[in-house]
Design a protein around this motif. Structure first.
Motif, PDB file in Angstrom:
ATOM      1  N   ASP A  26       0.800  -1.224   0.000  1.00  0.00           N
ATOM      2  CA  ASP A  26       0.000   0.000   0.000  1.00  0.00           C
ATOM      3  C   ASP A  26       0.832   1.273   0.000  1.00  0.00           C
ATOM      4  O   ASP A  26       0.299   2.366  -0.224  1.00  0.00           O
ATOM      5  CB  ASP A  26      -0.938   0.026   1.211  1.00  0.00           C
ATOM      6  CG  ASP A  26      -2.287  -0.609   0.899  1.00  0.00           C
ATOM      7  OD1 ASP A  26      -2.660  -0.622  -0.283  1.00  0.00           O
ATOM      8  OD2 ASP A  26      -2.950  -1.099   1.818  1.00  0.00           O
ATOM      9  N   THR A  32      -3.778   4.341  -2.300  1.00  0.00           N
ATOM     10  CA  THR A  32      -3.145   5.214  -1.317  1.00  0.00           C
ATOM     11  C   THR A  32      -2.879   6.590  -1.897  1.00  0.00           C
ATOM     12  O   THR A  32      -3.127   7.616  -1.252  1.00  0.00           O
ATOM     13  CB  THR A  32      -1.830   4.592  -0.822  1.00  0.00           C
ATOM     14  OG1 THR A  32      -2.102   3.345  -0.174  1.00  0.00           O
ATOM     15  CG2 THR A  32      -1.126   5.517   0.154  1.00  0.00           C
ATOM     16  N   ALA A  36      -4.540   9.914  -0.549  1.00  0.00           N
ATOM     17  CA  ALA A  36      -3.652  10.966  -0.048  1.00  0.00           C
ATOM     18  C   ALA A  36      -3.983  12.305  -0.684  1.00  0.00           C
ATOM     19  O   ALA A  36      -4.006  13.342  -0.002  1.00  0.00           O
ATOM     20  CB  ALA A  36      -2.200  10.591  -0.326  1.00  0.00           C
ATOM     21  N   ALA A 311      -3.694   8.695   4.809  1.00  0.00           N
ATOM     22  CA  ALA A 311      -4.221   7.683   3.891  1.00  0.00           C
ATOM     23  C   ALA A 311      -3.721   6.290   4.259  1.00  0.00           C
ATOM     24  O   ALA A 311      -4.474   5.310   4.186  1.00  0.00           O
ATOM     25  CB  ALA A 311      -3.811   8.019   2.450  1.00  0.00           C
ATOM     26  N   LEU A 312      -2.469   6.187   4.681  1.00  0.00           N
ATOM     27  CA  LEU A 312      -1.923   4.886   5.059  1.00  0.00           C
ATOM     28  C   LEU A 312      -2.626   4.313   6.281  1.00  0.00           C
ATOM     29  O   LEU A 312      -2.974   3.130   6.317  1.00  0.00           O
ATOM     30  CB  LEU A 312      -0.425   5.009   5.341  1.00  0.00           C
ATOM     31  CG  LEU A 312       0.512   5.092   4.129  1.00  0.00           C
ATOM     32  CD1 LEU A 312       1.957   5.186   4.597  1.00  0.00           C
ATOM     33  CD2 LEU A 312       0.342   3.891   3.207  1.00  0.00           C
ATOM     34  N   ARG A 315      -5.883   2.789   5.489  1.00  0.00           N
ATOM     35  CA  ARG A 315      -5.903   1.626   4.608  1.00  0.00           C
ATOM     36  C   ARG A 315      -5.305   0.364   5.241  1.00  0.00           C
ATOM     37  O   ARG A 315      -5.871  -0.709   5.148  1.00  0.00           O
ATOM     38  CB  ARG A 315      -5.146   1.950   3.307  1.00  0.00           C
ATOM     39  CG  ARG A 315      -5.837   2.997   2.456  1.00  0.00           C
ATOM     40  CD  ARG A 315      -5.060   3.266   1.185  1.00  0.00           C
ATOM     41  NE  ARG A 315      -4.974   2.095   0.343  1.00  0.00           N
ATOM     42  CZ  ARG A 315      -5.921   1.713  -0.500  1.00  0.00           C
ATOM     43  NH1 ARG A 315      -7.028   2.401  -0.597  1.00  0.00           N
ATOM     44  NH2 ARG A 315      -5.751   0.640  -1.246  1.00  0.00           N
TER      45      ARG A 315
END
Length: 407
Positions: A26, A32, A36, A311-312, A315
């Motif tokens: 990811d 991602t 982001a 975003a990480l 996810r």
């Protein structure tokens, strides 16, 4: 521009190496990169708002409240008159909040921080009060949520990211290369695919506002006058610049940008206004502006940093664990630069912090849930603390001004 390109590809190369070493796919995935960008846009808009205000000499702590007003207006007006009118309403409501800040700070000389904090508090209470009235009247589903807003269309770049124009479906070149899983090349393709495919038209406009802001501030006479009021209003006044007018313009533009950021959250990121939707992004936008040294390109990089980390964590917790290695790489680079400039204490501190995060990565296979949630803020704080050593803001920002001299 060359330096920006080199830094971008350098970061992707480091992420590619970390991805291979940790198996955290990811880190450079299409999803991602797309998430982001979506998470970065409201922060970029808030940061641009802070930029215009401070370049005019006014510190705008009230960005959070102006974003709240913009988000509420976007949900309220957008649900009745469509998403584009909702965005226009968001800009207007943000500018109204900015007008209050401008009158208080520029005309009456109120402390900029006090005025901004007051706007943040008042905005949150005001929209809650109006929402409660609308909910009691049956116009809203509840006091903390607006009706749904019609979505805005999306598109991608032709040839590169499967865009569709006038009925013609473009091929997806970046997507095809990304599926090959070639080292670095496929990683770059996946990231670019996420940044250029299925984008909302509002996202495209928001990103375009970054170079447009640079052009306005550094390439036009209006921008020169605006910046002169933030650097030396007395000198600007002696050259015939209407300092009061330029300060008002800077703050009103600031509120418009912040309102648009709030409207983006209500209409594009979600499809309705939700209480507490802003989540401190106005303050994060100010931090991104500081990180960028009061320049559009730099603040965009600061916003992208937070958006990527956020975003990480949304996810994959494995990817957040791998992000620790990226922090280690950055700290090692910061340490090397400090030693090169003979700043021994700063270099040793960066080296010690890098060693701690390296140990933490090795000692724990998975981060606790609470730490995963706070990692975007932690990563942003660490990078800001080591990358913002040579900041220089507008010299007269935050000082009350009276015609003939500073108060």
């Amino acid at each position: 521009m060359r330096r920006i390109i080199v830094i971008f590809f350098g970061i992707i190369a480091i992420l590619s190496i970390i991805r291979i070493a940790t198996g955290a796919s990811d880190l450079t995935s299409v999803g991602t990169a797309k998430a982001a960008l979506l998470l970065s846009v409201p922060i970029v808009l808030a940061a641009l708002g802070g930029l215009f205000a401070e370049r005019a000499g006014v510190v705008n702590i009230g960005l959070e409240g102006m974003m709240i007003m913009g988000a509420w207006a976007g949900g309220f007006i957008g649900s009745m008159h469509g998403p584009w009118m909702g965005l226009v309403g968001a800009i207007i409501f943000g500018a109204v909040g900015a007008l209050v800040h401008a009158v208080a700070t520029i005309t009456f000389g109120v402390d900029h921080v006090v005025s901004g904090v007051a706007i943040n508090i008042i905005a949150a209470g005001l929209v809650r009060y109006i929402s409660t009235i609308l909910a009691q009247g049956g116009s809203w589903p509840g006091p903390s949520q607006s009706p749904d807003v019609e979505p805005i269309g999306q598109n991608g770049l032709p040839i590169l990211s499967a865009g569709k124009y006038f009925g013609w479906q473009s091929p997806d070149l970046l997507g095809a290369i990304g599926e090959k899983n070639w080292f670095l090349i496929s990683d770059i393709s996946r990231v670019l695919r996420g940044l250029t495919g299925e984008l909302s038209y509002v996202t495209m406009i928001a990103v375009a506002l970054v170079p447009l802001s640079y052009f306005i501030l550094w390439k036009t006479s209006f921008g020169l006058r605006l910046r002169s009021t933030g650097e030396s209003p007395i000198a600007a006044e002696s050259l015939g610049v209407n300092v009061y007018a330029m300060k008002y313009w800077g703050v009103l533009l600031s509120g418009g940008f912040a309102g648009l950021g709030g409207g983006f959250l209500a209409i594009v990121a979600a499809n309705h206004y939700q209480e507490n939707q802003i989540g401190g992004r106005g303050y994060i936008g100010l931090a991104a502006m500081l990180f960028g040294n009061w320049r559009p390109g730099g603040l965009f990089a600061g916003a992208a940093l937070f958006g990527f980390a956020d975003a990480l964590q949304l996810r994959d917790s494995t990817a957040i664990h791998a992000l620790l290695l990226l922090i280690v790489a950055f700290l090692l680079f910061a340490s090397w630069r400090s030693f090169k400039k003979a700043k021994m204490i700063g270099g040793l501190v960066a080296l010690a912090v890098a060693a701690f995060f390296a140990w933490f990565f090795i000692a724990f296979d998975e981060l606790p849930g609470q730490l995963v949630t706070m990692t975007p803020y932690l990563a942003t704080l660490i990078v800001l603390s080591f990358a913002s050593q040579r900041l220089r803001g507008p010299a007269a920002a935050g000082f009350p001004y009276r015609r003939g001299g500073l108060k």
